[in-house]
Design a protein around this motif. Sequence first.
Motif, PDB file in Angstrom:
ATOM      1  N   CYS A 227      40.877  29.476  47.214  1.00 41.15           N
ATOM      2  CA  CYS A 227      42.013  30.245  46.686  1.00 41.15           C
ATOM      3  C   CYS A 227      43.032  30.545  47.782  1.00 41.15           C
ATOM      4  O   CYS A 227      44.242  30.501  47.545  1.00 41.15           O
ATOM      5  CB  CYS A 227      41.519  31.538  46.049  1.00 41.15           C
ATOM      6  N   GLY A 228      42.536  30.854  48.978  1.00 40.83           N
ATOM      7  CA  GLY A 228      43.450  31.118  50.093  1.00 40.83           C
ATOM      8  C   GLY A 228      44.284  29.890  50.443  1.00 40.83           C
ATOM      9  O   GLY A 228      45.497  29.993  50.690  1.00 40.83           O
TER      10      GLY A 228
ATOM     11  N   ILE B 283      41.267  35.539  43.067  1.00 43.01           N
ATOM     12  CA  ILE B 283      40.722  36.141  44.293  1.00 43.01           C
ATOM     13  C   ILE B 283      40.110  37.500  43.987  1.00 43.01           C
ATOM     14  O   ILE B 283      38.999  37.822  44.429  1.00 43.01           O
ATOM     15  CB  ILE B 283      41.827  36.257  45.356  1.00 43.01           C
TER      16      ILE B 283
ATOM     17  N   ILE C 177      45.929  34.929  42.578  1.00 42.98           N
ATOM     18  CA  ILE C 177      45.641  36.288  43.069  1.00 42.98           C
ATOM     19  C   ILE C 177      44.605  36.960  42.168  1.00 42.98           C
ATOM     20  O   ILE C 177      43.679  37.626  42.656  1.00 42.98           O
ATOM     21  CB  ILE C 177      46.947  37.109  43.131  1.00 42.98           C
TER      22      ILE C 177
ATOM     23  N   TYR D  82      41.029  32.150  35.493  1.00 40.32           N
ATOM     24  CA  TYR D  82      41.436  31.306  36.618  1.00 40.32           C
ATOM     25  C   TYR D  82      41.011  29.857  36.390  1.00 40.32           C
ATOM     26  O   TYR D  82      41.789  28.925  36.613  1.00 40.32           O
ATOM     27  CB  TYR D  82      40.817  31.864  37.900  1.00 40.32           C
TER      28      TYR D  82
ATOM     29  N   ARG E  50      30.972  32.364  46.306  1.00 39.29           N
ATOM     30  CA  ARG E  50      32.134  33.253  46.330  1.00 39.29           C
ATOM     31  C   ARG E  50      32.948  33.057  47.592  1.00 39.29           C
ATOM     32  O   ARG E  50      34.183  33.019  47.547  1.00 39.29           O
ATOM     33  CB  ARG E  50      31.675  34.709  46.223  1.00 39.29           C
TER      34      ARG E  50
ATOM     35  N   THR F 145      36.895  37.087  42.025  1.00 38.16           N
ATOM     36  CA  THR F 145      35.804  36.590  42.856  1.00 38.16           C
ATOM     37  C   THR F 145      35.222  37.703  43.719  1.00 38.16           C
ATOM     38  O   THR F 145      34.003  37.808  43.882  1.00 38.16           O
ATOM     39  CB  THR F 145      36.301  35.444  43.749  1.00 38.16           C
ATOM     40  N   ILE F 146      36.081  38.535  44.274  1.00 36.34           N
ATOM     41  CA  ILE F 146      35.600  39.635  45.122  1.00 36.34           C
ATOM     42  C   ILE F 146      34.821  40.654  44.299  1.00 36.34           C
ATOM     43  O   ILE F 146      33.755  41.120  44.708  1.00 36.34           O
ATOM     44  CB  ILE F 146      36.787  40.305  45.844  1.00 36.34           C
TER      45      ILE F 146
ATOM     46  N   LEU G 200      36.772  31.786  47.613  1.00 38.98           N
ATOM     47  CA  LEU G 200      37.820  32.577  48.257  1.00 38.98           C
ATOM     48  C   LEU G 200      38.602  31.732  49.253  1.00 38.98           C
ATOM     49  O   LEU G 200      39.829  31.851  49.364  1.00 38.98           O
ATOM     50  CB  LEU G 200      37.199  33.785  48.957  1.00 38.98           C
TER      51      LEU G 200
END
Length: 208
Positions: free
Chosen positions: A14-15, A51, A48, A65, A7, A54-55, A11
């Motif tokens: 994705c960032g 993200i 987005i 995604y 994860r 994932t969180i 992340l």
Amino acid sequence: MGVCSGRCTLLGICGIQLACILERQIFDFLGYQWAPILVNFFHIIVVIFGIFGTIQCRTRYITAYAVWLVLWVSWNVFIICFYLEAGYLSKERDLIMTFNVSMHRSWWMENGPGCMVTGVTPAPDWAPEDHRYISISDCFLEYQYIEVAHSSLQIFFALAGFIYACYILKCISEEEDSFDFIGGFDSYGYQGPQKTSHLQLQPMYMSK
């Protein structure tokens, strides 16, 4: 532990994707390339959601995604073929990139590294009246190769994101299966509290 590290990596990917696509969106706006602008905007929204999924460990968002990344890779492959003029594609066609609303041009065409832009007067007879006719020379790197580099970078991060998204989905599925096996949320394995009868104790007397 595998899900946690996966994860965190996803992340991070994705960032980076979000930062790269925002940079690309700015230059596409400056070049009035409406088709890439729309696709980039949709990609921003999906990243987005990725993200957030994932969180929160939302498998539906992560799956969406991952599916979108396949389409995103296909779009960037098309962009590479378009600028390299593979097959019947031509980078001079306005309909593909701007829906024929305006003249297609990459921002890097005039603002590439080392490019010298000079106006040509008088303009040719075929040139539109509301556009200036220019000559570009001495570019260290042609604009089409810059666009190809942007798309190649997006493909690289998309493939990395797809791999880690599939890895996280696999780990989450295995954890849910193991939890059900020990009677986590299994309706057959779970038994509620049972009522117990309370016995009232009576004193006992022993006679001699």
